[in-house]
Design an enzyme around this catalytic site. Structure first.
Site, PDB file in Angstrom:
ATOM      1  CE  LYS A  98      51.384  44.444  11.958  1.00 44.43           C
ATOM      2  NZ  LYS A  98      52.530  45.034  12.680  1.00 44.43           N
ATOM      3  CE  LYS A 113      49.132  47.850  10.473  1.00 47.51           C
ATOM      4  NZ  LYS A 113      50.371  48.271  11.161  1.00 47.51           N
TER       5      LYS A 113
END
Length: 327
Positions: free
Chosen positions: A198, A251
């Site tokens: 992320k 992400k």
């Protein structure tokens, strides 16, 4: 001499193109995010995300039924509590908003998979993903004390009926801590989808409007990954796999397709990509201005994620994509 091979031979007919297509997007690939808030009969559109709403639990249930009827197999729930504090009480309390929404959805649509975001930024008064040193305005989260909060949150979510725990705070050791907490509480069969890679991305802005989770000071660069790093993602996924992750997530998605590919090449676990709020908002804004063909751009982008190696796609376009696939 004329070329022996003519690649255009396999492009001459729509059915032939369909037959030899390498990557095919289906509704089974999609996961739809939903934002739960206290109240009743409440639906408020997120200004920066046209078509996305903050919803009370009864409205979440209506959406869940629609999602299931469209053939989408799963949702992911985010919560916006009525009150916030430094202990993120709303995240781990048995009556937390995500726990309420999970129970209601599982009762109404038992076959729909309910994934829950296991993070603390929506629930802390300062907007960071865990405990902070008193007086520290840099946003540097205290890692190990925060793991205890994440364990409590995951167990509370599992008790409410969550099918998949999805920790997103990027704390060192968070998968192992949550796995230990779930197993000790008797939830050894609940899988973990780790937000393994992320990034500290500028694409999250509209989400922070939707989840009311913008940091009150500092930023999240001390715990989310630097956008310039690729090999670090492989280190992160290796650690999460060793700690017991069942699925992995990258992400954002659009600017990180190379990371998706590298993660998929490095593991046999299912890989998800989060088509995040900023990516969604840019497409919606361009479409509303008539600058692009929304359906073609969305379907091309989602197919691109599949081509990069994703098995699952979390996307705010999920309902529209499901309808377009049906047609």
């Amino acid at each position: 001499m004329f070329p022996t091979h003519r690649p255009r031979r396999l492009r001459n007919h729509p059915q032939l193109r369909r037959m030899v297509r390498e990557n095919i997007l289906t509704t089974s690939d999609l996961i739809y995010p939903l934002f739960a808030v206290p109240g009743e009969a409440f639906a408020k559109e997120v200004t920066s995300m046209p078509g996305v709403y903050q919803l009370s639990v009864d409205k979440i249930v209506e959406e869940a039924k629609e999602v299931y009827d469209l053939g989408i197999p799963a949702i992911i729930l985010f919560g916006i509590p009525a009150d916030k504090d430094t202990d993120a009480t709303g995240a781990w309390h048995d009556c937390g908003i995500v726990q309420q929404a999970t129970e209601a959805v599982k009762k109404a649509v038992p076959d729909l998979i309910v994934m829950v975001d296991t993070c603390l930024c929506e629930y802390t008064s300062h907007g960071h993903c865990g405990y902070l040193e008193v007086g520290d305005l840099s946003g540097r989260v205290l890692n190990d004390p925060t793991l205890e909060l994440l364990k409590k949150t995951a167990v509370a979510q599992a008790k409410a009926g969550a099918d998949i725990i999805a920790p997103s705070g990027m704390m060192d050791g968070f998968v192992g801590a949550i796995r230990q907490g779930l197993d000790s509480a008797g939830f050894e069969d609940i899988p973990i989808m780790s937000y393994a890679a992320k990034y500290a991305s500028a694409y999250y802005g509209p989400f922070r409007d939707a989840a009311d989770s913008a940091p009150q000071f500092g930023d999240r660069r001390t715990y989310q990954m630097d956008p310039g790093n690729g090999k670090e993602a492989l280190k992160e996924i290796a650690l999460d796999i060793a700690e017991g992750a069942d699925m992995l997530m990258v992400k954002p998605a659009l600017a990180y397709m190379d990371i998706i590919w590298r993660v998929k090449e490095a593991t046999n676990l299912p890989v998800a990509a989060y088509n995040v709020s900023g990516e969604y908002a840019m497409v919606k804004a361009a479409a509303l201005n008539g600058w692009i063909d929304e359906e073609r751009v969305v379907m091309e982008t989602l197919t691109g994620f599949k081509r990069a190696g994703t098995d699952l796609i979390l996307t705010y376009h999920a309902k529209d994509a499901a309808r377009w696939l049906q047609n």
